[in-house]
Design an enzyme around this catalytic site. Structure first.
Site, PDB file in Angstrom:
ATOM      1  N   HIS A 311       0.852  -1.183   0.000  1.00 63.09           N
ATOM      2  CA  HIS A 311       0.000   0.000   0.000  1.00 63.09           C
ATOM      3  C   HIS A 311       0.886   1.231   0.000  1.00 63.09           C
ATOM      4  O   HIS A 311       1.935   1.241   0.631  1.00 63.09           O
ATOM      5  CB  HIS A 311      -0.908   0.006   1.245  1.00 63.09           C
ATOM      6  CG  HIS A 311      -2.045   0.950   1.108  1.00 63.09           C
ATOM      7  ND1 HIS A 311      -1.938   2.284   1.411  1.00 63.09           N
ATOM      8  CD2 HIS A 311      -3.315   0.754   0.652  1.00 63.09           C
ATOM      9  CE1 HIS A 311      -3.096   2.866   1.166  1.00 63.09           C
ATOM     10  NE2 HIS A 311      -3.945   1.977   0.699  1.00 63.09           N
ATOM     11  N   ASP A 368      -7.908  -5.474  -0.127  1.00 62.90           N
ATOM     12  CA  ASP A 368      -8.413  -6.326  -1.202  1.00 62.90           C
ATOM     13  C   ASP A 368      -8.056  -7.799  -1.042  1.00 62.90           C
ATOM     14  O   ASP A 368      -8.536  -8.635  -1.798  1.00 62.90           O
ATOM     15  CB  ASP A 368      -7.867  -5.833  -2.554  1.00 62.90           C
ATOM     16  CG  ASP A 368      -8.426  -4.478  -2.923  1.00 62.90           C
ATOM     17  OD1 ASP A 368      -9.630  -4.280  -2.736  1.00 62.90           O
ATOM     18  OD2 ASP A 368      -7.663  -3.610  -3.386  1.00 62.90           O
TER      19      ASP A 368
HETATM   20  N1  CMC Z   1       4.304  -7.511  -4.723  1.00 64.26           N
HETATM   21  C1  CMC Z   1       5.646  -7.468  -4.850  1.00 64.26           C
HETATM   22  N2  CMC Z   1       6.392  -6.371  -4.684  1.00 64.26           N
HETATM   23  C2  CMC Z   1       5.750  -5.245  -4.366  1.00 64.26           C
HETATM   24  C3  CMC Z   1       4.348  -5.185  -4.201  1.00 64.26           C
HETATM   25  C4  CMC Z   1       3.622  -6.375  -4.391  1.00 64.26           C
HETATM   26  N3  CMC Z   1       2.298  -6.403  -4.263  1.00 64.26           N
HETATM   27  N4  CMC Z   1       3.982  -3.920  -3.898  1.00 64.26           N
HETATM   28  C5  CMC Z   1       5.116  -3.198  -3.860  1.00 64.26           C
HETATM   29  N5  CMC Z   1       6.172  -4.000  -4.138  1.00 64.26           N
HETATM   30  C6  CMC Z   1       7.592  -3.605  -4.128  1.00 64.26           C
HETATM   31  C7  CMC Z   1       7.955  -2.798  -5.372  1.00 64.26           C
HETATM   32  O1  CMC Z   1       8.380  -3.647  -6.419  1.00 64.26           O
HETATM   33  C8  CMC Z   1       9.047  -1.914  -4.846  1.00 64.26           C
HETATM   34  O2  CMC Z   1      10.207  -2.694  -4.744  1.00 64.26           O
HETATM   35  P1  CMC Z   1      11.673  -2.037  -5.064  1.00 64.26           P
HETATM   36  O3  CMC Z   1      11.843  -0.990  -3.994  1.00 64.26           O
HETATM   37  O4  CMC Z   1      12.617  -3.170  -4.976  1.00 64.26           O
HETATM   38  O5  CMC Z   1      11.559  -1.424  -6.431  1.00 64.26           O
HETATM   39  C9  CMC Z   1       8.604  -1.583  -3.429  1.00 64.26           C
HETATM   40  O6  CMC Z   1       7.776  -2.707  -3.032  1.00 64.26           O
HETATM   41  C10 CMC Z   1       7.777  -0.309  -3.301  1.00 64.26           C
HETATM   42  O7  CMC Z   1       6.710  -0.394  -4.217  1.00 64.26           O
HETATM   43  P2  CMC Z   1       6.103   0.837  -5.018  1.00 64.26           P
HETATM   44  O8  CMC Z   1       5.550   0.365  -6.319  1.00 64.26           O
HETATM   45  O9  CMC Z   1       7.108   1.949  -5.063  1.00 64.26           O
HETATM   46  O10 CMC Z   1       4.922   1.282  -4.047  1.00 64.26           O
HETATM   47  P3  CMC Z   1       3.717   2.197  -4.420  1.00 64.26           P
HETATM   48  O11 CMC Z   1       3.356   2.906  -3.189  1.00 64.26           O
HETATM   49  O12 CMC Z   1       3.991   3.016  -5.636  1.00 64.26           O
HETATM   50  O13 CMC Z   1       2.565   1.158  -4.837  1.00 64.26           O
HETATM   51  C11 CMC Z   1       0.744  -0.353  -4.695  1.00 64.26           C
HETATM   52  C12 CMC Z   1       1.530   0.776  -3.995  1.00 64.26           C
HETATM   53  C13 CMC Z   1      -0.517  -0.650  -3.891  1.00 64.26           C
HETATM   54  C14 CMC Z   1       0.317   0.105  -6.094  1.00 64.26           C
HETATM   55  C15 CMC Z   1       1.652  -1.609  -4.788  1.00 64.26           C
HETATM   56  O14 CMC Z   1       1.978  -2.049  -3.490  1.00 64.26           O
HETATM   57  C16 CMC Z   1       1.003  -2.724  -5.584  1.00 64.26           C
HETATM   58  O15 CMC Z   1       1.135  -2.737  -6.813  1.00 64.26           O
HETATM   59  N6  CMC Z   1       0.283  -3.699  -4.915  1.00 64.26           N
HETATM   60  C17 CMC Z   1      -0.443  -4.725  -5.624  1.00 64.26           C
HETATM   61  C18 CMC Z   1      -1.775  -4.188  -6.131  1.00 64.26           C
HETATM   62  C19 CMC Z   1      -2.769  -4.013  -5.003  1.00 64.26           C
HETATM   63  O16 CMC Z   1      -2.977  -4.880  -4.155  1.00 64.26           O
HETATM   64  N7  CMC Z   1      -3.469  -2.860  -5.013  1.00 64.26           N
HETATM   65  C20 CMC Z   1      -4.503  -2.527  -4.022  1.00 64.26           C
HETATM   66  C21 CMC Z   1      -4.043  -1.428  -3.115  1.00 64.26           C
HETATM   67  S1  CMC Z   1      -5.075  -1.210  -1.655  1.00 64.26           S
HETATM   68  C22 CMC Z   1      -6.649  -0.761  -2.210  1.00 64.26           C
HETATM   69  C23 CMC Z   1      -6.708   0.348  -3.171  1.00 64.26           C
HETATM   70  O17 CMC Z   1      -5.957   1.331  -3.141  1.00 64.26           O
HETATM   71  O18 CMC Z   1      -7.617   0.313  -3.995  1.00 64.26           O
END
Ligand code: CMC
Length: 437
Positions: A311, A368
């Site tokens: 998140h 989720d």
């Molecule tokens: N699985 C594997 N690695 C992950 C995941 C994941 N679900 N989420 C983040 N990471 C890693 C990412 O690869 C990065 O690693 P590194 O630093 O080595 O590059 C690090 O964690 C930070 O991730 P980020 O993409 O910079 O984080 P963000 O804040 O931009 O993204 C997120 C947040 C929710 C989009 C992301 O965690 C994600 O894609 N999760 C899976 C999709 C998901 O479950 N979404 C629902 C979110 S909650 C409800 C909502 O908002 O609707």
């Protein structure tokens, strides 16, 4: 309107040898921000923050979220108590009006929801225009956008009529959601009833049929109320920010909400609940080997992410996920449902939470991760999961649109950029162009 405090503190910024002092503002829970409104005018510089990781776009009195401590409250009330003690209708009233309703206010609001539940019969013909298997989110956003053509009467004075418009939207979106499901199944539509509560009405419109009357089950109604409450608002998330950005151009409520629905659709946002179920299903079909998916999620060369994990704001457990996990176990027990996907989800969570990759990055299950298992247990099909999220988030979107519309600091949303393209160059007539190579 919003209780921001302008502190005596000043942020000191030294640029090109000159010192600037920028005001610091503080919220009611002690969060602080440097107000950079005058930065460009004073210095010629802008700030750069792609994805708005560290940018406050407004002051808001709707929802408080502490991602480090895993705290979430609506209008000052803890999410745990609201989920335990309230109906979704009460929480919608709270989000949109700022206080929990009295008995009388609640019954007036419920009556309005009953009054506005039908949709114009001409709108029903729209459903026939969508090809079979259309994504329900596409149908929902189109139908919500078209509401402003069918119900233009309150658009000129939106703030004066916001209570009625909110009731209209909350009630009609529920009807549209259920009708889109019935259409996708090729079944006759079931109209809303005045004698049923908000959630019972929705379930009845979804599952009643001329050949098998639906019996409303209290456990299912309670579970649905809880899920919708937990999705009610989440401050400046992607879809809510979209509603605010679109609304900031003084676009009507229906069009702004329709834009929010489209933002929610994405698999990184609300679409994740459907994607989680599809992932768990796939793991189940492949014999339950989830370790492969953990390894894929950790591989920097693989775009795969463990959906339902991570998140932007929570760096600890998502408080909503905790409540939903418990509710999931309770609902499955009460309904006597055995779902192998719940076992896979539990194992996946346990392994991820003890893995260095997830620990280092503070990746925990989000809202989720378990919600889909409850939806499945109560009969909602997977392709409707994100529509359910939209139904829950609706009062939050309305509250933010209203707050933005009424904000004395309101400006049209218009970020800046740093241009990195070609410097100005001479125009080339077509006969001398080499084209794109
Ligand atoms: N699985 C594997 N690695 C992950 C995941 C994941 N679900 N989420 C983040 N990471 C890693 C990412 O690869 C990065 O690693 P590194 O630093 O080595 O590059 C690090 O964690 C930070 O991730 P980020 O993409 O910079 O984080 P963000 O804040 O931009 O993204 C997120 C947040 C929710 C989009 C992301 O965690 C994600 O894609 N999760 C899976 C999709 C998901 O479950 N979404 C629902 C979110 S909650 C409800 C909502 O908002 O609707």
């Amino acid at each position: 309107m919003t209780n921001r405090i302008i502190t005596d503190e000043k942020a000191e910024l030294i640029l090109d040898g000159k010192t600037y002092h920028l005001p610091v503002i503080m919220g009611t829970e002690g969060e602080k921000a440097i107000d950079i409104k005058s930065l460009r005018a004073q210095t010629g510089y802008i700030t750069m923050d792609s994805g708005f990781m560290n940018t406050g776009a407004c002051c808001s009195s709707i929802t408080f979220l502490d991602g480090e401590e895993g705290v979430l409250s609506y209008r000052g009330y803890g999410i745990e108590e609201l989920a335990e003690n309230c109906t979704f209708v009460e929480v919608s009233y709270l989000l949109d009006n700022g206080c929990l309703p009295s008995q009388e206010q609640l019954s007036n609001f419920s009556q309005m929801l009953g009054k506005y539940a039908m949709i114009h019969e001409d709108m029903i013909r729209f459903f026939d225009g969508f090809p079979p298997n259309s994504p329900p989110m596409a149908i929902l956003s189109s139908m919500v956008n078209s509401l402003c053509s069918f119900y233009p009467d309150m658009l000129d004075n939106p703030l004066e009529n916001i209570d009625k418009m909110a009731a209209r939207l909350l009630s009609k979106v529920r009807t549209i959601a259920a009708f889109s499901y019935k259409k996708s199944m090729g079944q006759p539509l079931v109209y809303p009833r005045h004698d049923l509560s908000y959630c019972a009405n929705f379930l009845n419109m979804m599952f009643d049929s001329p050949v098998k009357p639906y019996e409303v089950d209290d456990t299912v109604v309670k579970a649905l109320n809880k899920l919708l409450i937990l999705h009610g608002d989440h401050e400046q998330n992607c879809s809510t920010s979209t509603v605010r950005v679109v609304g900031s151009a003084r676009v009507n409520l229906y069009a702004s909400i329709s834009a929010g629905i489209n933002a929610l659709w994405g698999p990184l946002h609300g679409g994740a609940n459907q994607a989680v179920m599809e992932m768990l299903d796939k793991i189940h079909m492949e014999g339950g080997n989830f370790k492969k998916y953990i390894e894929r999620a950790k591989d920097p060369n693989d775009p795969f992410r463990l959906v339902g994990f991570g998140h932007r704001v929570y760096k600890t457990h998502d408080p909503r996920a905790r409540i939903i996990k418990k509710a999931c176990e309770d609902v499955l027990n009460a309904l006597n449902v055995k779902d192998p996907l719940l076992d896979i989800a539990r194992e996946l969570e346990a392994v991820a939470l003890s893995d260095e990759y997830f620990i280092e990055r503070n990746l925990y299950p989000n809202v989720d991760f378990y919600s889909g298992i409850i939806y499945r247990a109560i009969g909602i099909p997977t392709n409707m999961f994100t529509v359910m999220f939209a139904l829950g988030r609706l009062p939050g979107w309305i509250a933010h649109w209203k707050e933005m519309w009424d904000d004395p600091d309101w400006r049209i949303s218009r970020p800046r950029q740093i241009y990195v393209g070609h410097k100005r160059r001479p125009f080339v007539p077509i006969e001398r162009r080499t084209g794109c190579v």
